[in-house]
Design a protein around this motif. Sequence first.
Motif, PDB file in Angstrom:
ATOM      1  N   PHE A 134     -24.556   6.063   0.723  1.00 14.77           N
ATOM      2  CA  PHE A 134     -23.805   6.175  -0.522  1.00 14.77           C
ATOM      3  C   PHE A 134     -24.653   5.789  -1.730  1.00 14.77           C
ATOM      4  N   ARG A 135     -24.402   6.513  -2.825  1.00 12.66           N
ATOM      5  CA  ARG A 135     -25.069   6.212  -4.086  1.00 12.66           C
ATOM      6  C   ARG A 135     -24.213   5.309  -4.962  1.00 12.66           C
ATOM      7  N   SER A 136     -22.885   5.434  -4.815  1.00 12.05           N
ATOM      8  CA  SER A 136     -21.961   4.597  -5.577  1.00 12.05           C
ATOM      9  C   SER A 136     -20.616   4.621  -4.867  1.00 12.05           C
ATOM     10  N   LEU A 137     -19.729   3.722  -5.297  1.00 13.02           N
ATOM     11  CA  LEU A 137     -18.369   3.672  -4.749  1.00 13.02           C
ATOM     12  C   LEU A 137     -17.377   3.532  -5.890  1.00 13.02           C
ATOM     13  N   THR A 138     -16.425   4.464  -5.943  1.00  8.84           N
ATOM     14  CA  THR A 138     -15.333   4.399  -6.919  1.00  8.84           C
ATOM     15  C   THR A 138     -14.016   4.213  -6.184  1.00  8.84           C
ATOM     16  N   LEU A 139     -13.275   3.191  -6.573  1.00  9.95           N
ATOM     17  CA  LEU A 139     -11.954   2.908  -6.021  1.00  9.95           C
ATOM     18  C   LEU A 139     -10.913   3.356  -7.044  1.00  9.95           C
ATOM     19  N   VAL A 140     -10.116   4.356  -6.685  1.00 15.25           N
ATOM     20  CA  VAL A 140      -9.111   4.926  -7.582  1.00 15.25           C
ATOM     21  C   VAL A 140      -7.735   4.397  -7.180  1.00 15.25           C
ATOM     22  N   ALA A 141      -7.129   3.597  -8.046  1.00 16.88           N
ATOM     23  CA  ALA A 141      -5.793   3.045  -7.767  1.00 16.88           C
ATOM     24  C   ALA A 141      -5.745   2.442  -6.367  1.00 16.88           C
ATOM     25  N   SER A 142      -6.758   1.670  -6.045  1.00 16.29           N
ATOM     26  CA  SER A 142      -6.899   1.075  -4.717  1.00 16.29           C
ATOM     27  C   SER A 142      -7.228  -0.397  -4.887  1.00 16.29           C
ATOM     28  N   GLY A 143      -6.368  -1.270  -4.360  1.00 15.99           N
ATOM     29  CA  GLY A 143      -6.454  -2.679  -4.671  1.00 15.99           C
ATOM     30  C   GLY A 143      -7.223  -3.518  -3.677  1.00 15.99           C
ATOM     31  N   PRO A 144      -7.272  -4.824  -3.932  1.00 16.20           N
ATOM     32  CA  PRO A 144      -8.113  -5.724  -3.146  1.00 16.20           C
ATOM     33  C   PRO A 144      -7.578  -6.071  -1.771  1.00 16.20           C
ATOM     34  N   ALA A 145      -6.275  -5.964  -1.562  1.00 15.89           N
ATOM     35  CA  ALA A 145      -5.680  -6.386  -0.292  1.00 15.89           C
ATOM     36  C   ALA A 145      -4.438  -5.541  -0.033  1.00 15.89           C
ATOM     37  N   GLN A 146      -3.398  -6.140   0.555  1.00 16.24           N
ATOM     38  CA  GLN A 146      -2.212  -5.377   0.916  1.00 16.24           C
ATOM     39  C   GLN A 146      -1.468  -4.880  -0.332  1.00 16.24           C
ATOM     40  N   ILE A 147      -0.644  -3.850  -0.114  1.00 17.46           N
ATOM     41  CA  ILE A 147       0.135  -3.275  -1.208  1.00 17.46           C
ATOM     42  C   ILE A 147       1.270  -4.221  -1.617  1.00 17.46           C
ATOM     43  N   SER A 148       1.896  -3.923  -2.730  1.00 14.26           N
ATOM     44  CA  SER A 148       2.956  -4.778  -3.275  1.00 14.26           C
ATOM     45  C   SER A 148       4.140  -4.869  -2.320  1.00 14.26           C
ATOM     46  N   ASP A 149       4.940  -5.913  -2.493  1.00 16.63           N
ATOM     47  CA  ASP A 149       6.098  -6.116  -1.621  1.00 16.63           C
ATOM     48  C   ASP A 149       7.048  -4.922  -1.668  1.00 16.63           C
ATOM     49  N   SER A 150       7.277  -4.394  -2.857  1.00 13.87           N
ATOM     50  CA  SER A 150       8.212  -3.265  -2.971  1.00 13.87           C
ATOM     51  C   SER A 150       7.696  -2.045  -2.230  1.00 13.87           C
ATOM     52  N   GLN A 151       6.386  -1.811  -2.282  1.00 13.98           N
ATOM     53  CA  GLN A 151       5.835  -0.660  -1.578  1.00 13.98           C
ATOM     54  C   GLN A 151       5.741  -0.904  -0.074  1.00 13.98           C
ATOM     55  N   GLN A 152       5.563  -2.157   0.323  1.00 10.02           N
ATOM     56  CA  GLN A 152       5.628  -2.462   1.755  1.00 10.02           C
ATOM     57  C   GLN A 152       7.008  -2.117   2.306  1.00 10.02           C
ATOM     58  N   GLN A 153       8.040  -2.400   1.539  1.00  7.41           N
ATOM     59  CA  GLN A 153       9.397  -2.064   1.973  1.00  7.41           C
ATOM     60  C   GLN A 153       9.559  -0.556   2.087  1.00  7.41           C
ATOM     61  N   ARG A 154       9.005   0.181   1.142  1.00  2.34           N
ATOM     62  CA  ARG A 154       9.107   1.646   1.177  1.00  2.34           C
ATOM     63  C   ARG A 154       8.364   2.210   2.390  1.00  2.34           C
ATOM     64  N   VAL A 155       7.167   1.680   2.659  1.00  4.03           N
ATOM     65  CA  VAL A 155       6.387   2.139   3.804  1.00  4.03           C
ATOM     66  C   VAL A 155       7.128   1.837   5.106  1.00  4.03           C
ATOM     67  N   LYS A 156       7.748   0.658   5.184  1.00  2.00           N
ATOM     68  CA  LYS A 156       8.492   0.302   6.393  1.00  2.00           C
ATOM     69  C   LYS A 156       9.677   1.249   6.611  1.00  2.00           C
ATOM     70  N   LEU A 157      10.377   1.587   5.546  1.00  2.00           N
ATOM     71  CA  LEU A 157      11.476   2.544   5.661  1.00  2.00           C
ATOM     72  C   LEU A 157      10.972   3.877   6.211  1.00  2.00           C
ATOM     73  N   LEU A 158       9.819   4.297   5.708  1.00  3.24           N
ATOM     74  CA  LEU A 158       9.254   5.576   6.117  1.00  3.24           C
ATOM     75  C   LEU A 158       8.891   5.561   7.604  1.00  3.24           C
ATOM     76  N   THR A 159       8.168   4.530   8.032  1.00  2.00           N
ATOM     77  CA  THR A 159       7.729   4.501   9.423  1.00  2.00           C
ATOM     78  C   THR A 159       8.892   4.225  10.379  1.00  2.00           C
ATOM     79  N   ASP A 160       9.851   3.412   9.967  1.00  2.00           N
ATOM     80  CA  ASP A 160      11.033   3.209  10.812  1.00  2.00           C
ATOM     81  C   ASP A 160      11.771   4.522  11.025  1.00  2.00           C
TER      82      ASP A 160
END
Length: 290
Positions: A134-160
């Motif tokens: 790699f020559r460089s790395l760009t992170l687009v709307a990508s954070g340092p750790a887990q996603i927000s609590d509200s989005q974790q709830q949305r993801v859980k609804l989806l996978t359930d």
Amino acid sequence: MTSQATFTPPPGARAHLLRTARGEFAVVDSPAAVGVEPKGVALLLPGFTGSKEDFTLLHEPLAARGYRAVAVDGRGQFESDGPEGDESAYAQGELARDVLAQAAALDAGPVHLVGHSLGGQICRAAALLDDSPFRSLTLVASGPAQISDSQQQRVKLLTDALRVMTAAEVWEAILAMGPPEKVGGPARGIGDINQLRTRWLGHKPAQLFATARQLCTEPDRVTELAAVPLPFHVLSGTRDDTWPVTLLDDMAVRLKARRTVIPGAEHSPNADQPLPTARALAGFWDSTGA
């Protein structure tokens, strides 16, 4: 039953299978524009529920700046094949090794690596395994750790829902819940509802289960990444429900990264505001001396 339409590659781009040491991956590949001096190659990874088409609106402006852009469906995403029931095949380390293989298969020397949302965390894992492709790395709307609590709830609804319903039934539930771009691939600007449905049905459920878990449990690896000798770029919209923008600001400081905030964009600047996003990407790549 609605008809299933397919996406059309942007002008000048070619959709094909990229053959690598770890299998074949569906890509949309656009060269630098005719008459423009080629400057480099970028490998673009989409987010959760997304696909290579999330970058459709970036290809032409990047080509005009001299950059070949190769957007890829990861293993088990849309048009790239993957195991049906083996979630271990979609562990982050496996997906990161896929990225290393994709970069090698391009045979273009070090490439500019770009990851949107989940794709950014997979890119990070790849760079931590081996930064030499790699020559460089760009992170687009990508954070340092887990996603927000509200989005974790949305993801859980989806996978359930996926564990007890068919993918087609879950798609109808997604539409009832709201825009499907909230935690991954954008639903705006890249295709009509039939095309987006086709994309959703192309994902392997095992891939969605495994990557959903990654989004909800990802540790903070920014300190590790900061030790990697690459130029970094953190790009986002002015608002983001998946990772608060203040977290992205702090991550950029920790990485000593270039920081770009795209006015009028939210979690998917590549679709919300493609022209300023492409300008920001190309400007950053120009600065690396590619």
